[in-house]
Design an enzyme around this catalytic site. Structure first.
Site, short mmCIF file in Angstrom:
data_model
loop_
_atom_site.label_atom_id
_atom_site.label_comp_id
_atom_site.label_asym_id
_atom_site.label_seq_id
_atom_site.Cartn_x
_atom_site.Cartn_y
_atom_site.Cartn_z
N CYS A 36 0.71 -1.02 -0.02
CA CYS A 36 0.08 0.18 0.00
C CYS A 36 0.53 1.07 -0.15
O CYS A 36 1.44 1.54 -0.99
CB CYS A 36 -1.15 -0.38 0.90
SG CYS A 36 -2.45 1.21 0.70
N HIS B 145 -3.84 -5.12 1.77
CA HIS B 145 -3.91 -5.42 3.01
C HIS B 145 -4.20 -7.16 3.12
O HIS B 145 -5.04 -7.89 2.23
CB HIS B 145 -4.15 -5.11 3.51
CG HIS B 145 -3.90 -3.50 3.97
ND1 HIS B 145 -2.75 -3.51 4.15
CD2 HIS B 145 -4.60 -2.50 2.81
CE1 HIS B 145 -2.77 -2.16 3.81
NE2 HIS B 145 -3.58 -1.26 3.29
#
Length: 505
Positions: free
Chosen positions: A330, A443
């Protein structure tokens, strides 16, 4: 309406989340339908539900322990600190804005009805609601508009158990002092206390427990020893970051940036016996790991500045030259690119900032946050550490404010075939041509054991070590066993019959 119980604490990180998780599992085992509820959570660890809504990770674990699907109403208010004394405020899973502490304090008045509605909806649907407070329940400077602790207990008309942490010392004073700072109505709600994280012989506490009960006029419902049951913890002050481990066959180092988010992405590695993990903190240096991971971030540019100013960028580049595997998740993925552009000032005043430059990518921050769950497979034909991993299934969730564009020299990491339950077909992530740098927005990508074990075995092969199989067949199965283990542990050390009695009063 269902029964309810609320766990509050003398301070942050006293173990409320873990005890709530264990109670959820116990009540489920006893045949009840159970739901967790935390009115307000301040954390950078968050999760995206199947509906694309954002909530705190702790309530996800508690929902799993309850045997139900996590939904955002289990954590109706989530605050994500974003620097400059402001937090992003998320209500019922959706961002409502960034607020200073003063602005949020005023906004709380509008949230009372939201909390009552969401709590009542859950409490009417389930047999038992297990509630969790936040921080200390005796913050007298914040009591006027408290919606986290006694204020929420009042809204729900719930009995309260207070948890104190003996490991940090002063547990008798902290429990007695907490009771002293509560008003008469609040004290009447408190039906017992728990002494948590005890190291030592239980009999040595005997006189102290009796004296404490005489002072606070409620029973001690249990003395819970320190344990190493592996469930996901919530607090950023978790002891996991300071855990000392010996270097194993595959060593991973994770850069602990000031605004690191979703460190639960890496808990899976603790299930692999040949893997050691070290978090590299402020003023510390990277060693000689096999993998370096730059994690997610709530403030990507600020965290990149931290990496640069602390000399970690040059260390990462040096390890890259040695052929080590560099991974960005991310915000870490965004940092690995060549440019980060912020034309709408999402992160601050800087409109363009140089990235680390290990991936030929460019990220543009946007006003709208992407929040989604996806399922994917690793792309075919990748090199280096990702060799022969094509077709491996991965899944996860995305929480980010930017779009990352790749050059033609960069390979896609994975093919996404399902998004929020709908069939789709597009690619995500980036891999350099050598296959020793990759970034992804997913994630939880490591939670798929087959992918992660294969990646680790590629490293073992490069180090002339034999490949090994995972003793854990799936991360979900591993967590289920840990929840059962936690329930058994709490049954041994808590007066569960008394807790049922408190709920039935």
């Amino acid at each position: 309406m269902g029964k309810k119980i609320m766990l509050q604490g003398t301070a942050s990180n006293v173990g409320k989340s873990t005890i709530v998780t264990g109670l959820c599992r116990i009540f489920k085992q006893d045949g009840y339908t159970v739901v967790p509820f935390k009115s307000q959570n301040m954390a950078l660890n968050s999760f995206i539900t199947k509906e694309g809504l954002e909530m705190g990770r702790a309530q996800v674990s508690q929902a799993e322990a309850s045997g139900i699907e996590p939904i955002a109403d289990m954590n109706p208010i989530l605050l994500k600190p974003s620097g400059n004394h402001k937090s992003q405020v998320i209500v019922r899973g959706k961002v409502v804005g960034n607020m200073s502490s003063t602005e949020y304090h005023d906004y709380k008045l509008e949230l009372m009805d939201v909390l009552k509605d969401t709590f009542d909806e859950l409490n009417n649907k389930y047999d038992i609601t297990v509630m969790e407070g936040a921080g200390s329940c005796a913050e007298i400077n914040l009591k006027e508009r408290d919606i986290s602790n006694m204020g929420m207990a009042h809204i729900a008309d719930a009995p309260v158990i207070i948890v104190g942490d003996i490991d940090r010392g002063g547990v008798f004073a902290s429990l007695a002092g907490t009771m002293l700072l509560l008003n008469d109505e609040e004290r009447k709600r408190v039906k017992g206390v728990i002494i948590n994280k005890f190291r030592g012989r239980r009999e040595l506490l005997g006189d102290g427990v009796k004296m404490l009960e005489d002072i606070i006029k409620v029973p001690v419902l249990g003395v819970v020893p320190y344990n190493d049951i592996k469930i996901e913890d919530e607090d950023s002050v978790t002891t996991r970051f300071k855990k000392s481990v010996g270097i194993r066959d595959v060593h991973i180092e994770i850069v602990r940036t000031p605004h690191m988010s979703n460190f639960t992405d890496f808990h899976i590695f603790e299930t692999q016996e040949d893997v050691s993990v070290r978090y590299v903190d402020y003023k510390e240096s990277l060693g000689n790991p096999d993998i370096v991971i730059i994690p997610g971030s709530k403030s990507t540019i600020d965290d990149l500045k931290f990496i640069r100013e602390n000399g970690l960028e040059e260390q990462i580049k040096a390890l890259h030259k040695k052929g080590k595997l560099i991974i960005g998740i991310c915000g870490g993925y965004q940092m690995l690119g060549k440019k980060l552009k912020d034309p709408y000032h999402v992160e601050g005043e800087i409109e363009e900032y140089d990235g680390i430059g290990l991936l030929d990518t460019e990220t543009i921050f946007e006003r709208e946050k992407t929040t989604t769950q996806v399922e994917a497979t690793i792309c075919e034909g990748l090199n280096g550490y990702l060799k022969n991993l094509g077709g491996k299934k991965v899944s996860g969730y995305e929480i980010h404010m930017g779009v990352t564009n790749r050059s033609n020299e960069i390979s896609d990491l994975d093919n996404i075939y399902k998004k929020l339950g709908e069939v789709v077909n597009y690619t995500e992530g980036s891999v350099n041509s050598e296959g020793n740098v990759f970034g992804t927005y997913l994630h939880g990508i490591f939670d798929e054991i087959d992918f992660t074990r294969s990646l680790l075995n590629n490293i073992r092969e490069m180090k002339n070590l034999e490949k090994i199989e995972s003793k854990v067949s799936s991360y979900k199965e591993f967590k289920e066993k840990e929840y059962d283990k936690l329930a058994d542990f709490l049954r041994e050390h808590l007066d569960i019959d008394k807790i049922y009695e408190i709920m039935n009063e």
